[in-house]
Design an enzyme around this catalytic site. Sequence first.
Site, PDB file in Angstrom:
ATOM      1  N   GLU A  13      33.599  36.574  51.974  1.00  0.00           N
ATOM      2  CA  GLU A  13      32.761  37.647  51.418  1.00  0.00           C
ATOM      3  C   GLU A  13      31.280  37.364  51.714  1.00  0.00           C
ATOM      4  O   GLU A  13      30.484  38.274  51.924  1.00  0.00           O
ATOM      5  CB  GLU A  13      32.941  37.733  49.892  1.00  0.00           C
ATOM      6  N   ASP A 199      41.356  46.587  47.313  1.00  0.00           N
ATOM      7  CA  ASP A 199      42.754  46.902  47.001  1.00  0.00           C
ATOM      8  C   ASP A 199      42.836  47.844  45.807  1.00  0.00           C
ATOM      9  O   ASP A 199      41.902  47.935  45.023  1.00  0.00           O
ATOM     10  CB  ASP A 199      43.507  45.599  46.689  1.00  0.00           C
TER      11      ASP A 199
HETATM   12  N1  SAH Z   1      44.719  36.883  48.306  1.00  0.00           N
HETATM   13  C1  SAH Z   1      43.423  36.321  48.499  1.00  0.00           C
HETATM   14  C2  SAH Z   1      43.015  35.667  47.232  1.00  0.00           C
HETATM   15  C3  SAH Z   1      41.687  36.067  46.788  1.00  0.00           C
HETATM   16  S1  SAH Z   1      41.534  35.945  45.051  1.00  0.00           S
HETATM   17  C4  SAH Z   1      43.462  35.370  49.672  1.00  0.00           C
HETATM   18  O1  SAH Z   1      44.535  35.077  50.105  1.00  0.00           O
HETATM   19  O2  SAH Z   1      42.393  34.958  50.149  1.00  0.00           O
HETATM   20  C5  SAH Z   1      40.661  37.383  44.754  1.00  0.00           C
HETATM   21  C6  SAH Z   1      39.172  37.311  44.911  1.00  0.00           C
HETATM   22  O3  SAH Z   1      38.738  38.611  45.224  1.00  0.00           O
HETATM   23  C7  SAH Z   1      38.445  36.942  43.615  1.00  0.00           C
HETATM   24  O4  SAH Z   1      37.240  36.269  43.904  1.00  0.00           O
HETATM   25  C8  SAH Z   1      38.210  38.300  42.931  1.00  0.00           C
HETATM   26  O5  SAH Z   1      36.930  38.388  42.318  1.00  0.00           O
HETATM   27  C9  SAH Z   1      38.345  39.327  44.059  1.00  0.00           C
HETATM   28  N2  SAH Z   1      39.369  40.380  43.868  1.00  0.00           N
HETATM   29  C10 SAH Z   1      39.593  41.364  44.787  1.00  0.00           C
HETATM   30  N3  SAH Z   1      40.560  42.200  44.352  1.00  0.00           N
HETATM   31  C11 SAH Z   1      40.986  41.752  43.139  1.00  0.00           C
HETATM   32  C12 SAH Z   1      41.963  42.198  42.192  1.00  0.00           C
HETATM   33  N4  SAH Z   1      42.709  43.274  42.416  1.00  0.00           N
HETATM   34  N5  SAH Z   1      42.126  41.487  41.052  1.00  0.00           N
HETATM   35  C13 SAH Z   1      41.378  40.385  40.817  1.00  0.00           C
HETATM   36  N6  SAH Z   1      40.424  39.925  41.665  1.00  0.00           N
HETATM   37  C14 SAH Z   1      40.218  40.585  42.823  1.00  0.00           C
END
Ligand code: SAH
Length: 233
Positions: A13, A199
């Site tokens: 990000e 998302d």
């Molecule tokens: N699946 C991702 C994990 C990222 S965790 C990966 O494999 O890299 C999610 C990060 O994005 C957190 O920092 C949060 O602030 C943000 N985020 C984006 N969409 C989110 C959602 N639906 N729920 C919670 N956090 C979300």
Amino acid sequence: MKNILIYVAMQSEAQPIIEALDLTITSLLPKALPMQTFAGKKDKHHYLLVTSGKSTLYGVDNVGTEPAAVGLQAALQLFDADLVINAGTAGGWQTKGAKIAQVYLGKSPIRYHDHRIPIPTFEAYGRGSYPCMDTSELARKLNLTQGFISTSNSLDFNQDCDRLMQENNADCKEMECAALAWVCHLYQKPFLPVKAITDFVDGKHPTAEQFQQNLNRTCEALKNAVIKLLAII
Ligand code: SAH
């Protein structure tokens, strides 16, 4: 000339913003901390961008509230910020009109949806309700939407989270903002949350799948919005 601290949880990000502002990596924080700092001066402002860094134990970005609170607190010890910006991604709601890569500016209060303490005197404390700056003028000038941000330490959610997100009137679901808002409240720093939608919380596909698919495009939109904000602040 202002000192602007930008807190971004994940390196992916942060990268477009680091490049756009020509920031260079520095090691300002105590060695024990995994957070990373990027500093620079561009146009009108001095910048310190802080990411949550990577976990040496698990090899992934330190997303979530604890690293955010510790990282911001440590950074504020050495950078006298006039403004703290939290730039990041979030889940949004199709039923509320959200689009992928749409950028929201936060609206007070910033709340939690996973701090449930069903004792009357503790309930409101658990929920949080921390302020951010009034973003209505910035939203109008840049044609961005304002939204309520709801924070938890989970990417998914259960029924209780869902109920509390509805009570919080959530437009953006993410994992750091309320913790950062709390630190800004303690240090009396103006706080500006900027969240771009990766998302749909109410989408058909698993969040992690949507997140990966939309991350690059959304981070580009996030960077563009941050750069425009910085130009008019
Ligand atoms: N699946 C991702 C994990 C990222 S965790 C990966 O494999 O890299 C999610 C990060 O994005 C957190 O920092 C949060 O602030 C943000 N985020 C984006 N969409 C989110 C959602 N639906 N729920 C919670 N956090 C979300």
